[in-house]
Design an enzyme around this catalytic site. Sequence first.
Site, PDB file in Angstrom:
ATOM      1  N   GLU A 151       0.862   0.828   1.874  1.00  0.00           N
ATOM      2  CA  GLU A 151       0.553   0.042   3.078  1.00  0.00           C
ATOM      3  C   GLU A 151      -0.919  -0.354   3.135  1.00  0.00           C
ATOM      4  OE1 GLU A 151       1.976   2.107   6.556  1.00  0.00           O
ATOM      5  OE2 GLU A 151       4.033   1.501   6.151  1.00  0.00           O
ATOM      6  N   CYS A 159     -13.551  -4.065   6.453  1.00  0.00           N
ATOM      7  CA  CYS A 159     -14.649  -3.106   6.466  1.00  0.00           C
ATOM      8  C   CYS A 159     -15.937  -3.913   6.538  1.00  0.00           C
ATOM      9  CB  CYS A 159     -14.610  -2.249   5.199  1.00  0.00           C
ATOM     10  SG  CYS A 159     -16.109  -1.279   4.968  1.00  0.00           S
ATOM     11  N   GLU A 307      10.557   1.869   3.432  1.00  0.00           N
ATOM     12  CA  GLU A 307      10.415   2.915   4.452  1.00  0.00           C
ATOM     13  C   GLU A 307      11.014   2.445   5.762  1.00  0.00           C
ATOM     14  OE1 GLU A 307       6.609   4.443   5.468  1.00  0.00           O
ATOM     15  OE2 GLU A 307       5.874   4.326   3.414  1.00  0.00           O
ATOM     16  N   TRP A 315       4.602   7.774  16.552  1.00  0.00           N
ATOM     17  CA  TRP A 315       3.329   7.104  16.822  1.00  0.00           C
ATOM     18  C   TRP A 315       3.364   6.098  17.965  1.00  0.00           C
ATOM     19  CZ3 TRP A 315       4.982   2.303  15.579  1.00  0.00           C
ATOM     20  CH2 TRP A 315       5.864   2.165  14.496  1.00  0.00           C
ATOM     21  N   GLU A 355       2.364  13.955  11.353  1.00  0.00           N
ATOM     22  CA  GLU A 355       3.679  13.314  11.395  1.00  0.00           C
ATOM     23  C   GLU A 355       4.817  14.315  11.524  1.00  0.00           C
ATOM     24  OE1 GLU A 355       3.308  10.678   7.993  1.00  0.00           O
ATOM     25  OE2 GLU A 355       2.750   9.064   9.343  1.00  0.00           O
TER      26      GLU A 355
HETATM   27  C1  GLA Z   1       4.010   4.339   7.242  1.00  0.00           C
HETATM   28  C2  GLA Z   1       3.431   5.137   6.108  1.00  0.00           C
HETATM   29  C3  GLA Z   1       4.046   6.499   5.985  1.00  0.00           C
HETATM   30  C4  GLA Z   1       4.224   7.114   7.348  1.00  0.00           C
HETATM   31  C5  GLA Z   1       5.061   6.209   8.210  1.00  0.00           C
HETATM   32  C6  GLA Z   1       5.324   6.783   9.576  1.00  0.00           C
HETATM   33  O1  GLA Z   1       5.118   3.622   6.886  1.00  0.00           O
HETATM   34  O2  GLA Z   1       3.505   4.486   4.871  1.00  0.00           O
HETATM   35  O3  GLA Z   1       3.189   7.287   5.188  1.00  0.00           O
HETATM   36  O4  GLA Z   1       2.983   7.301   7.932  1.00  0.00           O
HETATM   37  O5  GLA Z   1       4.355   5.009   8.390  1.00  0.00           O
HETATM   38  O6  GLA Z   1       6.123   5.936  10.362  1.00  0.00           O
HETATM   39 ZN    ZN Z   2     -16.991  -1.921   3.027  1.00  0.00          ZN
END
Ligand code: GLA
Ligand code: ZN
Length: 679
Positions: A151, A159, A307, A315, A355
Site C-alpha cells: 500500500e 514528504c 486484502e 480503524w 490491529e
Molecule cells: C491495509 C494494510 C494491512 C492492514 C489492513 C487493515 O490494507 O495493508 O497491513 O493494516 O489495512 O485493514
Molecule cells: Zn522526503
Amino acid sequence: MFDIQRFNGVIYGADYNPEQWPREIWAEDARLMQEAGVNLVSLGIFSWALLERTEGNFDFGWLDEIMDLLHAHGVDVNLATATASPPPWFSLQYPDSRPVTADGVRLEVGGRQLYCPSHPALRDGAARLTRALATRYAQHPALKLWHINNEYGCHIDQCYCEHCARRFRAWLERRYGSIDALNGAWGTAFWSQHYITWAEIQPPRRAPTYANPTQQLDWRRFSSDNILELHTMERAILAEITPDVPATTNFLGFLPGLDYFRWAQEEDVVSLDAYPDPGSDLAHLDAGMAFDLTRSLGGGARWILMEQATSAVNWRLRNAPKPPGQMRLLNHLALARGASGIMFFQWRASRAGAEKFHSGLVQHVGQQRSRVWREVTAFGAELRRLTPLLAAGVPARVALMFDWHSWWALNIDSKPAALPLLPLVARWYAALKALGQNVDFVPPHGDLGGYDVVVLPNLYLMADETASALRAFVERGGHLVSGYFTGIVDAQEHIHLGGYGAPISDVLGLWVEEWDVLLPGQTNTVAWAGRDPVTVTDWCDVIHLQGAQAQATFTDRFYAGQPAMTRHTFGQGQAWYVGTELPPSALQGLLGEVLQGAGVPLTVLPAHVDLTVSALPEGAQVLHLLNAHATDPVSLRIPDGGVLFPGGEAAGTTLTLPPYGVTLVQYPQAVTVADVQVL
Ligand code: GLA
Ligand code: ZN
C-alpha cells in the site's frame, strides 16, 4: 506477463504473519489453511526488522522454515519484498529518512511506513533487502508471486523534507527545461512569486495563505512519480533475478495520492485492497466501484483482491462486523467484476499491536467456535467450483472518465466551491448500475473506441488532447454526457478562456458564462418536459446555447428560463450536458434517456440489487445476480434458457434471492439486461 495457470485454481488466501506467533502455531496454521482451501498467502510484508537486524546482516532462518512448511502443505507464497516499514534501527541510524509533514514536523518511530521516499539510504536499503530476498528464494518452489512493498502512499503520500525538495526541483527542471517556462506555467506574476533560480523553489509547505495552485498540482504529480520510482527500482531487481515470477503491489482503489493509471503500467497483475464499511447500505456500491476501477486499471484484465476483512476492521470510529453472508456476497461481487483471487488481511487475528481488533480468518475465539471460520471454509470450498470464471471478461458499453490529475487540481483550495469528487462520481456510478450496466473507468488518454456512452461526472482539468479525443468519439457516433465544472482549466491549471467548457464547447453546443453556487439548504427547480419538476442543489450553471437544445430549464433565481440540461447532435453522435446537481432519481432518468438514445439495453434495479454480465470464451455469458439487502429477499424475472452456474440445472424464468443471496446463471449466448426484471 501474468498467467493464472501458475496458481491452483481461483486464488484464495490471506496476509500471513507467522512472526507474530510462536512456532507451535505454525504447523496448525498450515493444516488449517488446507482445511479452509487456502492456496496462496502473502508473507513477510512487515518483516524487515526481523530479516535485517543490523545493516546488511540478514537472518532468513525463520522465513526458510515457514516457506518450506507452507510448500509441504500445498500453500503457495506471494512473497513480500518486506520494504513497507523500515526497522527502528534504520530510522535512528538515518534520522533524516523519517518523513516530514507540510508543517515541518518530522514523524517518529513507532507506527509504520516511516520513510521518506527520496532518502538515499532508504532506496539503498530497500534495494539491498529486495535483492537478498529474491536471490535467496529465486528457486523456492512455493514462490509464485512477488508482493512489492505494501500500500504505497497509504499513510505517507507526500514528504516535504529537503531530500524531496531537491528531487522536486530536478523533476521540475526535466518538465520545464527553463525557469522562465516554470514561471509561465505556475503563473508566478501573481502575488510576487516570480523565481530567479531553481534553488528558490520549495515544496508547497504550510504557507501564510494559498500556495500557488500549479505548484500544488506539480507537487502531487511529482510525489506520485517519486514513490513510483521506488517501486520500479524494486521491480527491476526482481525482474533481473526472477524474470519468470510475476510481481504486483496492492493498490487502494481511489487513493488520492497515486496516479494508478500510470502505476498500473508497471504491474504484471493489478491487485486491490478493499475495505467498504460493512455497516453502510452502500458497501456493495463502494466496493463494486473500486472493483470496476481495478479491472479498468489493468485494461480489462482479471485482477486480485489482495486484502479485505473477513468481518470488522479496527480503524473506523465504529467498526461494524460483516453479518453472516455479507463476506460471501462481496467476494462474489469481486469475482463478477473480474477478480481471479480472493484474499484477506489477515490469516490469524493478532493478539497484540494496533490491529488486534481487526478480524482474521482465524478469530480470537479459535476456529471451532467461530462463525467467521465456518463462512471462510465454506467459501473456500465454493470457490473450487468457480474456476471457469477465471476465463471470463466483463464487457462494458459504458465508461466513466476518471483522471487523477484532474482530481488533484479539483482538490486544490481557492475554488468556487469545495467539490469532493468521489461522492460525485459515486452518484453517476450508482445511477448506471441501477440501470443494469457494466461500467468501466477510462483515463483521458484511454481508448474510447469500444464504448457507446462516455460519462464525465466532472473533468475540471481538460488537456487539449482530451478534448480532441472526446470530439472524435462523438463525431464517430459516440454518446457523451458531461457534468458541470468540466473543461475549466488546462494541464497547467490555467483557465480555458472564452466561456467555461471552452475546449468542448463545439461538441456540447453551448458555453457557460458563470455559475450560481448554492449554499447549504438553498435549492433551485428544474422544469423538465414530460416529467415532474426536479429540485436541484449545490451548483447551477448559467448556460448559453450554441447549437444544443435545452432538455430542461431552471425556474428560479436570476437565470430562470435558461437551460439546466442540454443535448447536442454533433457529427454522428450526441453530447449531453448537465449543468446542476441532480437528485439520484433524475440522474438515473437522464442516463436512461442517454442509453436508450445510444441503443444500449437497460433495466431498472433497486440499489440493493447488483447485476454484472460476464462473458465466457466462445460466446457464453453469465448473469451475476446479487441481493445486497441484509433482511429482505428479492424476486427477479430472468431470460429463459439459462442454467445455474456452477451446477447446470435449468434456471427457469423467475428466481428469488434471499438476503445477501447470490445466483449465477449461464446462457449459451449473449443476454440482454433488458430481460432481467425485479418483480
Ligand atoms: C491495509 C494494510 C494491512 C492492514 C489492513 C487493515 O490494507 O495493508 O497491513 O493494516 O489495512 O485493514
Ligand atoms: Zn522526503
